[in-house]
Design an enzyme around this catalytic site. Structure first.
Site, PDB file in Angstrom:
ATOM      1  CD1 TRP A   1      67.576   3.407  82.762  1.00  0.00           C
ATOM      2  CD2 TRP A   1      68.815   4.605  81.452  1.00  0.00           C
ATOM      3  NE1 TRP A   1      67.485   3.038  81.591  1.00  0.00           N
ATOM      4  CE2 TRP A   1      67.941   3.734  80.696  1.00  0.00           C
ATOM      5  CE3 TRP A   1      69.514   5.358  80.541  1.00  0.00           C
ATOM      6  CZ2 TRP A   1      68.017   3.554  79.098  1.00  0.00           C
ATOM      7  CZ3 TRP A   1      69.486   5.456  79.162  1.00  0.00           C
ATOM      8  CH2 TRP A   1      68.625   4.335  78.751  1.00  0.00           C
ATOM      9  CG  HIS A   2      72.801   7.489  80.851  1.00  0.00           C
ATOM     10  ND1 HIS A   2      71.809   8.291  81.437  1.00  0.00           N
ATOM     11  CD2 HIS A   2      72.735   7.577  79.366  1.00  0.00           C
ATOM     12  CE1 HIS A   2      71.173   8.693  80.375  1.00  0.00           C
ATOM     13  NE2 HIS A   2      71.691   8.449  79.185  1.00  0.00           N
ATOM     14  N   GLY A   3      74.647   4.150  83.645  1.00  0.00           N
ATOM     15  CA  GLY A   3      75.668   3.216  83.943  1.00  0.00           C
ATOM     16  C   GLY A   3      76.237   3.243  85.554  1.00  0.00           C
TER      17      GLY A   3
END
Length: 477
Positions: free
Chosen positions: A320-322
């Site tokens: 989700w963060h990247g």
């Protein structure tokens, strides 16, 4: 547009406040807030604001169909369609090139897909869209009959860009009826100013110090203390930066009558990894718990299923963060720590004093932020090796204890890093508790607090105008 920009502080916010409080009806205030929210997003993303609007309206329509039908299978199909439509936009922009290039490399193909421009805040508003439809499906909340209110829920600018992630069931009633009392306005603006000062005076300064330290991949060898110093500085920068945005978002939300839940609770006080994730980015943890972990079965189906569910949640949390393997590795890192903490070392850890568990937790968290920082695995490995005293330049050797660049940074900033570390503690809560002992002390506490906030606001403006370094680093996640 960002909260810590001059355009927002001197033009956007004053004009919004003036127009918002000119009218007393909720219809007027919602209309003003919706228009300004769309303008806030379109300021930086003039094209992709339409993507956000389309996704919202599709989910609005599907939620109405879900509520009106009683056929279980059809309700599930409508929910699945809403989830697919919502996630497809996120997948296309954030993950399509990453997956294409990964599979191309696996099969030896030279074909590559360029990374797409990522619409700001897409990870946050996609999750909020999902909470709307899922909450209606679960009958936790009724669907909006007014599409403009549904759009306001998704686009409301305080939490649009970087959270906190707001669940629809928490604010559904506030969209239809809310008020801002004078105390709400005052406390909200105080919280906003506190967040602004945290961003400008603390996060930016940590980032500036970090930029002057030696980092892996810069061409210069990392020293042992240099590796730890830069890792700790990034840990503090990330905390001050993201928690500052949450403070400002929660404060502005209160000004406009919304009560958003807290997103940070002094995470660096934690005595375990489990406790850390109850204190860090609370809204993200709540989302994955309520909409992924529990629907998968949570911890109700035995240890093996619990471990599988944790693996899914933490892989998704990392990605989700990247769209990068370091984020996936970061998620796996925490998955392993949480499994070990819950199933292997739980009883053993309880025998240690709190301060030992606290130190161990901080060491692991700081190590995790190094994994989070580097997308280059070679640079990540060099940094992690330096943190245990090993240099991999020209073979494996014992690294230097310190380096000349580190000494320069220490001389220039002296005690500032220690001050930053101290301000990660609940200093404000301690002072508030001390001043609330008597009415006389409470009066002086309010007065001193107002003076301190005024001074921080003025100082923040001075730094904001005089410095060019002013990023919100969490926007890219």
């Amino acid at each position: 547009m960002v909260f810590s920009g001059t355009t927002f502080l001197f033009l956007f916010l004053p004009l919004l406040l003036l127009l918002y409080f000119c009218g007393k009806s909720i219809r007027w205030r919602n209309a003003v807030l919706l228009i300004f929210s769309l303008l806030f997003y379109a300021w930086g993303e003039p094209v992709w604001v339409f993507g956000m609007i389309v996704i919202t309206l599709i989910n609005y329509a599907l939620a109405l169909f879900i509520r009106r039908t009683r056929e279980p299978l059809l309700r599930k199909l409508l929910l699945a369609l809403a989830v697919i439509v919502s996630l497809s936009l996120l997948f296309w922009f954030k993950y399509s090139s990453f997956l294409f290039n990964t599979f191309a490399a696996l099969f030896g193909s030279a074909a590559r897909m360029e990374a797409k421009h990522l619409p700001i805040g897409i990870s946050f508003y996609t999750f909020q869209v999902l909470t709307y439809t899922v909450d209606v499906y679960r009958k936790k909340a009724k669907p909006q009959t007014n599409p403009l209110r549904a759009l306001l829920y998704i686009s409301c600018f305080p939490q649009l860009i970087a959270g906190p992630i707001v669940q629809y069931s928490d604010v559904a009633a506030q969209l239809a009826e809310r008020q801002t009392r004078p105390t709400d306005f005052l406390r909200g603006m105080q919280r906003f100013v506190l967040g602004l000062a945290k961003k400008i005076l603390l996060a930016n300064l940590c980032g500036k110090m970090l930029s002057e330290t030696t980092l892996a991949g810069s061409g210069a060898p990392l020293s042992f203390l240099g590796a730890w110093t830069s890792a700790i500085l990034f840990s503090m920068q990330l905390y001050f930066d993201f928690s500052a945005y949450s403070d400002m978002a929660i404060g502005l939300g209160r000004v406009f009558g919304f009560r958003y839940k807290e997103n940070f609770d002094h995470p660096y006080l934690s005595g375990s990894i489990t406790e850390f994730w109850r204190r860090w980015h609370i809204s993200l943890g709540s989302f994955f718990r309520d909409y992924v972990y529990i629907p998968l079965g949570g911890n109700r189906r035995g240890a093996a299923r619990t471990i599988l569910n944790l693996a899914i949640v933490w892989t998704l949390t990392g990605l989700w963060h990247g769209a990068s393997w370091n984020f996936a590795l970061w998620g796996v890192f925490y998955f392993v720590l949480l499994v070990l903490e819950r199933f292997v070392f739980r009883d053993a850890l309880d025998r240690f004093p709190r301060w030992i568990r606290h130190v161990l937790t901080l060491l692991l968290v700081v190590t995790g932020w190094v994994i989070f920082y580097y997308t280059d695995f070679a640079a990540m490995g060099s940094h992690l090796l330096a943190m245990i005293g090993i240099s991999n330049v020209n073979g494996l050797n014992v690294t230097a204890l310190w380096d000349a660049n580190l000494l320069t940074v220490w001389k220039r900033y002296t005690v500032l890093p220690l001050l930053m570390a101290f301000l990660c503690l609940p200093v404000k809560d301690w002072l508030s508790a001390r001043f609330q002992r008597t009415k006389r002390l409470a009066f002086w506490g309010e007065l001193l607090g107002a003076l301190a906030l005024s001074a921080m606001f003025v100082l923040s403006l001075i730094f904001l105008i005089g410095e060019s370094y002013n990023p919100f680093i969490y926007f890219r996640f």
